[in-house]
Design a protein around this motif. Structure first.
Motif, mmCIF file in Angstrom:
data_model
loop_
_atom_site.group_PDB
_atom_site.id
_atom_site.type_symbol
_atom_site.label_atom_id
_atom_site.label_comp_id
_atom_site.label_asym_id
_atom_site.label_seq_id
_atom_site.Cartn_x
_atom_site.Cartn_y
_atom_site.Cartn_z
ATOM 1 N N ALA A 74 3.387 -2.411 1.211
ATOM 2 C CA ALA A 74 3.086 -3.670 1.849
ATOM 3 C C ALA A 74 2.073 -3.665 2.996
ATOM 4 O O ALA A 74 2.030 -2.612 3.833
ATOM 5 N N VAL A 75 1.165 -4.333 2.896
ATOM 6 C CA VAL A 75 0.090 -4.524 4.104
ATOM 7 C C VAL A 75 -0.131 -5.925 4.242
ATOM 8 O O VAL A 75 0.174 -6.903 3.497
ATOM 9 N N ARG A 76 -0.856 -5.990 5.717
ATOM 10 C CA ARG A 76 -0.988 -7.192 6.196
ATOM 11 C C ARG A 76 -2.352 -7.560 6.865
ATOM 12 O O ARG A 76 -2.676 -6.520 7.455
ATOM 13 N N LYS A 77 -3.338 -8.405 6.432
ATOM 14 C CA LYS A 77 -4.599 -8.529 6.847
ATOM 15 C C LYS A 77 -4.200 -9.225 8.229
ATOM 16 O O LYS A 77 -3.488 -10.249 8.392
ATOM 17 N N ALA A 87 -0.366 -1.743 8.030
ATOM 18 C CA ALA A 87 0.642 -1.111 7.140
ATOM 19 C C ALA A 87 1.684 -0.582 8.135
ATOM 20 O O ALA A 87 1.650 -0.445 9.257
ATOM 21 N N GLU A 88 2.841 -0.100 7.597
ATOM 22 C CA GLU A 88 3.999 0.704 8.313
ATOM 23 C C GLU A 88 3.160 1.852 8.990
ATOM 24 O O GLU A 88 2.767 2.932 8.314
ATOM 25 N N GLY A 89 3.161 1.772 10.404
ATOM 26 C CA GLY A 89 2.646 3.186 11.073
ATOM 27 C C GLY A 89 1.063 2.971 11.121
ATOM 28 O O GLY A 89 0.508 3.896 11.452
ATOM 29 N N VAL A 90 0.531 1.914 10.545
ATOM 30 C CA VAL A 90 -0.816 1.876 10.271
ATOM 31 C C VAL A 90 -1.739 0.629 10.961
ATOM 32 O O VAL A 90 -0.901 -0.162 10.786
ATOM 33 N N THR A 119 -13.758 -7.158 2.850
ATOM 34 C CA THR A 119 -14.252 -6.229 3.906
ATOM 35 C C THR A 119 -13.690 -4.705 3.546
ATOM 36 O O THR A 119 -14.277 -3.766 4.315
ATOM 37 N N GLY A 120 -12.739 -4.545 3.201
ATOM 38 C CA GLY A 120 -12.234 -3.406 2.854
ATOM 39 C C GLY A 120 -11.075 -2.868 3.747
ATOM 40 O O GLY A 120 -10.211 -1.974 3.789
ATOM 41 N N SER A 121 -10.627 -3.860 4.808
ATOM 42 C CA SER A 121 -9.626 -3.388 5.856
ATOM 43 C C SER A 121 -8.038 -3.161 5.125
ATOM 44 O O SER A 121 -7.638 -2.233 5.436
ATOM 45 N N THR A 122 -7.781 -4.195 4.205
ATOM 46 C CA THR A 122 -6.265 -3.980 3.688
ATOM 47 C C THR A 122 -6.541 -2.716 2.809
ATOM 48 O O THR A 122 -5.457 -2.005 2.815
ATOM 49 N N ALA A 123 -7.511 -2.407 2.034
ATOM 50 C CA ALA A 123 -7.533 -1.330 1.212
ATOM 51 C C ALA A 123 -7.562 0.095 2.046
ATOM 52 O O ALA A 123 -6.335 0.834 1.621
ATOM 53 N N ARG A 124 -8.066 -0.016 3.455
ATOM 54 C CA ARG A 124 -8.227 1.214 3.983
ATOM 55 C C ARG A 124 -6.691 1.426 4.793
ATOM 56 O O ARG A 124 -6.238 2.352 4.976
ATOM 57 N N ALA A 125 -6.037 0.323 5.071
ATOM 58 C CA ALA A 125 -4.787 0.478 5.717
ATOM 59 C C ALA A 125 -3.604 0.796 4.535
ATOM 60 O O ALA A 125 -2.937 1.656 4.882
ATOM 61 N N ALA A 126 -3.875 0.402 3.447
ATOM 62 C CA ALA A 126 -2.752 0.991 2.369
ATOM 63 C C ALA A 126 -3.143 2.329 1.908
ATOM 64 O O ALA A 126 -2.207 2.971 1.886
ATOM 65 N N VAL A 127 -4.505 2.822 1.913
ATOM 66 C CA VAL A 127 -4.431 4.263 1.840
ATOM 67 C C VAL A 127 -3.945 4.953 2.708
ATOM 68 O O VAL A 127 -3.177 6.026 2.455
ATOM 69 N N ALA A 128 -4.170 4.693 4.030
ATOM 70 C CA ALA A 128 -3.454 5.370 5.197
ATOM 71 C C ALA A 128 -1.924 5.414 5.191
ATOM 72 O O ALA A 128 -1.268 6.347 5.442
ATOM 73 N N GLY A 129 -1.538 4.256 4.580
ATOM 74 C CA GLY A 129 0.001 4.141 4.442
ATOM 75 C C GLY A 129 0.623 4.945 3.243
ATOM 76 O O GLY A 129 1.749 5.493 3.575
ATOM 77 N N VAL A 130 -0.058 5.259 2.463
ATOM 78 C CA VAL A 130 0.535 6.291 1.299
ATOM 79 C C VAL A 130 0.227 7.648 1.355
ATOM 80 O O VAL A 130 0.670 8.367 0.640
#
Length: 207
Positions: A54-57, A72-75, A132-143
């Motif tokens: 789960a990620v939110r823009k 994302a959670e904690g991100v 922009t890549g923000s969502t992907a970056r948050a997801a990467v950090a989250g996992v």
């Protein structure tokens, strides 16, 4: 005619670029919501387990398709250049984040916790596209904490976009585009994915 008929077709196309993972111990994680549809096709094609992240823009007020960042959670990932360009101050950004944290919490309650499935495994992290890549970056950090390795795999993205150095083990983009204005322009059907569809796909219905 667009590049893809829909997200399911984009997933089948992307799977062809990920053949080395067929039948492996890797797990496919879709970035909810739209990325889960793409990921479900990849998982079905490659005979891999499927989960979701789960990620939110954080969208620009009035132009929510443009990302100020993502959570994302904690991100928390913020695109400082977009924040400055959109003239969004700290108080307004905090209000946007508070609202999106509530949505994120709700969405996390609908999908199983991915961490146990990701633990110690290579994760094929998938979205329906990158602007922009923000969502992907948050997801990467989250996992990152749970995964043994991360392969960020995307059907379509700007040709000059790359993940942050050292953040992933591999980046796969099936169709890099020199000029990408909106991800939806590359899909004939880019209808917003519902929470119900995400839950159905994660249950294995309709894959």
């Amino acid at each position: 005619m667009a590049l893809f008929a829909d997200r399911a077709e984009a997933g089948r196309d992307l799977a062809a670029h990920l053949e080395q993972w067929r039948g492996s111990h890797a797990v496919v994680a879709g970035i909810a919501r739209g990325g889960v549809v793409v990921a479900a096709s990849v998982a079905a094609e490659l005979a891999l387990s499927l989960t979701a992240v789960a990620v939110r823009k954080l969208g620009v007020p009035g132009h929510e398709e443009v990302a100020l960042g993502a959570i994302a959670e904690g991100v928390r990932v913020i695109d400082g250049r977009t924040v400055r360009h959109a003239a969004v101050d700290d108080a307004e950004l905090a209000q946007i984040e508070e609202r999106e944290r509530a949505v994120l919490s709700h969405r996390q309650g609908l999908i199983p916790d991915a961490a146990p499935l990701l633990h110690g495994r290579t994760v094929l992290l998938i979205d329906d596209g990158i602007a922009t890549g923000s969502t992907a970056r948050a997801a990467v950090a989250g996992v990152r904490a749970a995964a043994a390795g991360i392969v960020l795999a995307i059907p379509v993205a700007p040709a000059d976009w790359r993940p942050d150095p050292g953040s992933v083990d591999e980046y796969v983009c099936a169709h890099p585009m020199e000029r990408l204005w909106a991800v939806g322009a590359y899909y004939d059907d880019f209808t917003q994915t519902s929470d119900e569809e995400v839950v159905r796909l994660l249950r294995g219905d309709g894959r």
